[in-house]
Design a protein around this motif. Structure first.
Motif, mmCIF file in Angstrom:
data_model
loop_
_atom_site.group_PDB
_atom_site.id
_atom_site.type_symbol
_atom_site.label_atom_id
_atom_site.label_comp_id
_atom_site.label_asym_id
_atom_site.label_seq_id
_atom_site.Cartn_x
_atom_site.Cartn_y
_atom_site.Cartn_z
ATOM 1 N N ASN A 114 0.810 -1.227 0.000
ATOM 2 C CA ASN A 114 0.000 0.000 0.000
ATOM 3 C C ASN A 114 0.841 1.275 0.000
ATOM 4 O OD1 ASN A 114 -2.506 -1.259 -0.132
ATOM 5 N ND2 ASN A 114 -2.582 -1.542 2.086
ATOM 6 N N CYS A 115 2.138 1.141 0.220
ATOM 7 C CA CYS A 115 3.047 2.293 0.196
ATOM 8 C C CYS A 115 3.643 2.526 -1.198
ATOM 9 C CB CYS A 115 4.185 2.080 1.193
ATOM 10 S SG CYS A 115 3.652 1.969 2.904
ATOM 11 N N ILE A 116 3.309 1.658 -2.129
ATOM 12 C CA ILE A 116 3.855 1.752 -3.486
ATOM 13 C C ILE A 116 2.968 2.665 -4.327
ATOM 14 C CG2 ILE A 116 4.385 0.421 -5.580
ATOM 15 C CD1 ILE A 116 5.067 -1.944 -3.696
ATOM 16 N N TYR A 117 3.594 3.458 -5.166
ATOM 17 C CA TYR A 117 2.917 4.386 -6.074
ATOM 18 C C TYR A 117 1.889 3.607 -6.903
ATOM 19 C CZ TYR A 117 2.725 7.993 -9.806
ATOM 20 O OH TYR A 117 2.332 8.948 -10.725
ATOM 21 N N PRO A 118 0.597 3.955 -6.816
ATOM 22 C CA PRO A 118 -0.467 3.181 -7.481
ATOM 23 C C PRO A 118 -0.262 2.965 -8.988
ATOM 24 C CG PRO A 118 -1.424 4.763 -5.981
ATOM 25 C CD PRO A 118 0.056 5.055 -6.035
ATOM 26 N N LYS A 119 0.320 3.940 -9.679
ATOM 27 C CA LYS A 119 0.536 3.769 -11.121
ATOM 28 C C LYS A 119 1.510 2.628 -11.421
ATOM 29 C CE LYS A 119 -0.591 8.480 -12.555
ATOM 30 N NZ LYS A 119 -0.100 9.717 -13.151
ATOM 31 N N PHE A 120 2.338 2.261 -10.440
ATOM 32 C CA PHE A 120 3.279 1.159 -10.620
ATOM 33 C C PHE A 120 2.538 -0.140 -10.916
ATOM 34 C CE2 PHE A 120 5.932 -2.338 -9.019
ATOM 35 C CZ PHE A 120 7.087 -2.115 -9.759
ATOM 36 N N ALA A 159 20.651 11.808 0.517
ATOM 37 C CA ALA A 159 20.078 13.054 -0.015
ATOM 38 C C ALA A 159 18.623 12.838 -0.446
ATOM 39 C CB ALA A 159 20.901 13.528 -1.201
ATOM 40 N N ILE A 160 17.805 13.832 -0.128
ATOM 41 C CA ILE A 160 16.409 13.844 -0.566
ATOM 42 C C ILE A 160 16.229 15.126 -1.377
ATOM 43 C CG2 ILE A 160 13.995 13.960 0.156
ATOM 44 C CD1 ILE A 160 14.818 12.473 2.710
ATOM 45 N N GLU A 161 15.874 14.949 -2.640
ATOM 46 C CA GLU A 161 15.724 16.126 -3.507
ATOM 47 C C GLU A 161 14.490 16.934 -3.144
ATOM 48 O OE1 GLU A 161 15.703 15.091 -7.630
ATOM 49 O OE2 GLU A 161 17.783 14.447 -7.598
ATOM 50 N N ILE A 162 14.547 18.209 -3.444
ATOM 51 C CA ILE A 162 13.391 19.078 -3.257
ATOM 52 C C ILE A 162 12.305 18.612 -4.220
ATOM 53 C CG2 ILE A 162 12.522 21.438 -3.508
ATOM 54 C CD1 ILE A 162 15.399 22.381 -2.790
ATOM 55 N N PRO A 163 11.091 18.382 -3.718
ATOM 56 C CA PRO A 163 10.018 17.904 -4.592
ATOM 57 C C PRO A 163 9.734 18.871 -5.743
ATOM 58 C CG PRO A 163 9.403 17.678 -2.302
ATOM 59 C CD PRO A 163 10.666 18.486 -2.333
ATOM 60 N N GLU A 164 9.459 18.271 -6.897
ATOM 61 C CA GLU A 164 9.177 19.050 -8.101
ATOM 62 C C GLU A 164 7.786 18.689 -8.608
ATOM 63 O OE1 GLU A 164 11.262 19.903 -12.422
ATOM 64 O OE2 GLU A 164 12.314 18.708 -10.918
ATOM 65 N N LEU A 165 6.989 19.708 -8.898
ATOM 66 C CA LEU A 165 5.626 19.497 -9.384
ATOM 67 C C LEU A 165 5.650 19.228 -10.887
ATOM 68 C CD1 LEU A 165 2.577 19.516 -8.707
ATOM 69 C CD2 LEU A 165 2.588 21.966 -9.211
ATOM 70 N N ILE A 166 5.156 18.042 -11.262
ATOM 71 C CA ILE A 166 5.067 17.650 -12.671
ATOM 72 C C ILE A 166 3.701 16.989 -12.859
ATOM 73 C CG2 ILE A 166 6.083 16.287 -14.538
ATOM 74 C CD1 ILE A 166 8.723 16.258 -12.884
ATOM 75 N N ASN A 167 2.886 17.529 -13.760
ATOM 76 C CA ASN A 167 1.565 16.954 -14.041
ATOM 77 C C ASN A 167 0.727 16.715 -12.779
ATOM 78 O OD1 ASN A 167 2.196 16.908 -16.806
ATOM 79 N ND2 ASN A 167 3.101 14.877 -16.620
ATOM 80 N N PHE A 189 7.311 15.016 -7.261
ATOM 81 C CA PHE A 189 8.275 13.929 -7.370
ATOM 82 C C PHE A 189 9.562 14.335 -6.672
ATOM 83 C CE2 PHE A 189 5.380 13.417 -10.877
ATOM 84 C CZ PHE A 189 5.211 12.048 -10.988
ATOM 85 N N SER A 190 10.113 13.411 -5.888
ATOM 86 C CA SER A 190 11.380 13.660 -5.202
ATOM 87 C C SER A 190 12.207 12.379 -5.229
ATOM 88 C CB SER A 190 11.119 14.078 -3.750
ATOM 89 O OG SER A 190 12.328 14.165 -3.037
ATOM 90 N N VAL A 195 6.435 10.043 -4.505
ATOM 91 C CA VAL A 195 5.413 10.734 -5.295
ATOM 92 C C VAL A 195 4.253 11.109 -4.377
ATOM 93 C CG1 VAL A 195 3.940 10.632 -7.342
ATOM 94 C CG2 VAL A 195 6.031 9.259 -7.261
ATOM 95 N N SER A 196 3.773 12.353 -4.530
ATOM 96 C CA SER A 196 2.667 12.817 -3.697
ATOM 97 C C SER A 196 1.835 13.847 -4.439
ATOM 98 C CB SER A 196 3.223 13.446 -2.413
ATOM 99 O OG SER A 196 2.190 13.971 -1.621
ATOM 100 N N LYS A 197 0.562 13.894 -4.088
ATOM 101 C CA LYS A 197 -0.302 14.951 -4.619
ATOM 102 C C LYS A 197 -0.363 16.131 -3.648
ATOM 103 C CE LYS A 197 -3.276 12.180 -7.590
ATOM 104 N NZ LYS A 197 -2.826 12.674 -8.859
ATOM 105 N N ASP A 198 -0.160 15.869 -2.345
ATOM 106 C CA ASP A 198 -0.330 16.911 -1.331
ATOM 107 C C ASP A 198 0.932 17.221 -0.518
ATOM 108 O OD1 ASP A 198 -0.035 14.686 0.274
ATOM 109 O OD2 ASP A 198 -2.084 14.734 1.053
ATOM 110 N N ARG A 199 2.039 16.542 -0.778
ATOM 111 C CA ARG A 199 3.308 16.713 -0.071
ATOM 112 C C ARG A 199 3.225 16.289 1.395
ATOM 113 N NH1 ARG A 199 5.831 22.281 -2.481
ATOM 114 N NH2 ARG A 199 7.753 21.509 -1.585
ATOM 115 N N LYS A 200 2.176 15.564 1.748
ATOM 116 C CA LYS A 200 2.048 15.031 3.114
ATOM 117 C C LYS A 200 2.168 13.513 3.100
ATOM 118 C CE LYS A 200 -0.889 18.767 4.677
ATOM 119 N NZ LYS A 200 -2.254 19.207 4.821
#
Length: 191
Positions: A51-57, A90-98, A102-103, A159-164
């Motif tokens: 359940n922690c895996i990105y659903p599109k996977f 390292a954790i990249e700064i999240p980037e909004l795409i579509n 994504f981080s 991957v997140s829609k709300d960054r939470k």
């Protein structure tokens, strides 16, 4: 003049502090969610981990198949794997795409892999596979325990829609073609 300089310095420090707080909030949320994922695997709660895996996977690998793969990997009587330690890189700064953030998240797991029940030929194949995947310096055989100690450097896309709430896709070069179906090119270029 001193007052203006102090005021400028105060505003600058406030701005920098605010910017760092935002980054730390993302980092904390990603770390919390990834820790939950890893702990789910560690405690053999495979359905919880899935359940922690990105659903599109699951358009690439069916959810049921992923559950089977994780069960075969972490509940295997021939090769008992114990997840011992999680360390973040390292954790990249999240980037909004579509409409999704994504981080790229780097982390490592210390894995203990008991191979006592394998025959010598299987152990040789396992040794070669582990060294090929993780590098000779990251694989140590503990003969007295019949176990490998593996420092597994990993990379995931959070991957997140709300960054939470973050979901994850493990990033490996050999699966880049499949991952191209679900991840943006900008993310894939970083693998």
């Amino acid at each position: 003049m001193k007052t203006k300089s102090l005021l400028f310095l105060f505003v600058l420090l406030s701005f920098i502090s605010f910017a760092q707080t935002k980054v730390n909030t993302d980092d904390l949320a990603i770390k919390k969610n990834l820790t939950y994922f890893v702990n789910s695997i560690k405690t053999k709660k495979i359905d919880q981990a899935v359940n922690c895996i990105y659903p599109k996977f699951f358009t690439i690998v069916a959810k049921e198949q992923m559950t089977q793969i994780l069960n075969l990997t972490y509940n295997n009587p021939f090769m008992k794997i114990d997840v011992q330690d999680l360390k973040f890189g390292a954790i990249e700064i999240p980037e909004l795409i579509n409409n999704e953030y994504f981080s790229i998240t780097n982390y490592s797991l210390m894995l203990k892999c008991n191979v006592n029940s394998m025959n010598d030929e299987m152990k040789k194949q396992m040794n070669a596979a582990l060294i090929n995947k993780y590098g000779k310096n990251n694989v140590k055989y503990l003969a007295n325990e019949g176990s490998y100690l593996i420092n597994a450097g990993m990379k995931a896309c959070a991957v997140s829609k709300d960054r939470k709430y973050w979901k994850f896709v493990i990033l490996e070069k050999e699966y880049k073609t499949e991952l191209a179906k679900i991840l943006p090119k900008k993310v894939l270029d970083k693998i």
